[in-house]
Design an enzyme around this catalytic site. Sequence first.
Site, PDB file in Angstrom:
ATOM      1  N   ASP A  78      -3.866  -4.926   1.071  1.00  0.00           N
ATOM      2  CA  ASP A  78      -4.211  -4.312   2.358  1.00  0.00           C
ATOM      3  C   ASP A  78      -5.607  -4.791   2.721  1.00  0.00           C
ATOM      4  O   ASP A  78      -6.587  -4.322   2.144  1.00  0.00           O
ATOM      5  CB  ASP A  78      -4.149  -2.792   2.220  1.00  0.00           C
ATOM      6  N   TYR A 132      -7.428  -3.777  -2.263  1.00  0.00           N
ATOM      7  CA  TYR A 132      -7.503  -2.750  -1.223  1.00  0.00           C
ATOM      8  C   TYR A 132      -8.878  -2.855  -0.565  1.00  0.00           C
ATOM      9  O   TYR A 132      -9.856  -2.293  -1.035  1.00  0.00           O
ATOM     10  CB  TYR A 132      -7.270  -1.350  -1.813  1.00  0.00           C
ATOM     11  N   HIS A 144       2.507   2.170   5.130  1.00  0.00           N
ATOM     12  CA  HIS A 144       2.619   0.707   5.038  1.00  0.00           C
ATOM     13  C   HIS A 144       3.993   0.348   4.480  1.00  0.00           C
ATOM     14  O   HIS A 144       4.597   1.154   3.771  1.00  0.00           O
ATOM     15  CB  HIS A 144       1.568   0.129   4.077  1.00  0.00           C
ATOM     16  N   ASN A 173       0.885  -1.174   0.000  1.00  0.00           N
ATOM     17  CA  ASN A 173       0.000   0.000   0.000  1.00  0.00           C
ATOM     18  C   ASN A 173       0.915   1.214   0.000  1.00  0.00           C
ATOM     19  O   ASN A 173       1.546   1.525   1.011  1.00  0.00           O
ATOM     20  CB  ASN A 173      -0.917  -0.008   1.228  1.00  0.00           C
TER      21      ASN A 173
END
Length: 279
Positions: A159, A116, A258, A7
């Site tokens: 993520d 995501y 991240h 991410n």
Amino acid sequence: MRIATWNVNSVRARFGRIVDFLERRDIDVLAMQETKCTPAQFPREAFEEAGYELEVVGTNQWNGVAFASRLPIEEVQVGFDGMPGYANTPPESGELPLEARALAVSVEGVRLWSLYVPNGRELGHPHYDYKLRWLDALRADTDAWRRANPDQPLALMGDFNIAPLDIDVWDMSVFEGHTHVSAPERAAFQAFLDDGLTDVVRDRGVEGYTYWDYKAGRFPKNEGMRIDFVLGSSSFADLVVDATIERDERAGDAPSDHVPVVVELDMETSIDDDRPMIF
DNA sequence: ATGTCGACTCCGAGTCGA
């Protein structure tokens, strides 16, 4: 083949750092999340000059997923069957727009997703319900795909915005009553494992967080969360020979919040390898 | 510390999202 998920929290703010990482850590395929731009805004040149081709999805400044690969990309798919949409204010038509949160490619015969997962915002928020429905639809689509492609290695990378275990946050008391650790979210994550996918990074004994909030000095205090994962089918897991969480990428100038998670696959291994070579 | 960062709007501080 070395693959990674990251991410990046805006590819435009960080493309130099990202390409430097790809070269320094010898990454063949990178799944990115939170690119935060449209395809027209994507800084393609930095990746292409380094020998990576791109597959990019993005509708506006929010979300956005992409792949960069120096091996040929095949079988591109944007989103998945049954993927729900979202809008803070639903339109009159009731048609909720689909967000740029899921992109699949195949590289060297390996099916890879860049995901995501919706954040959820707060328990009881419409976005939280959206998160759970989104995960449920992803699970159903993944299950159907695996039935149709039983032998092809598959990995869900990205993520997940879920901390599956109590050790995946620095202090559970801070998270009581909040998203990322709630029972329904953890059940949604566990459902992928129950379907036969494995966390190939945790299974290799790799410890540590993948995310530290920018606020409140979370990184220097190592108050982080483990929310970025690579979930592989058994045929994918069989290829894995190494895995790392690239903690150092949280340090230095203008980091993402991240860090990358890297998995190395041995693409040469096969049941025939034990046979003597005959010339 | 209410502690940060990034993109938007549309020129600079407020808003949204994380």
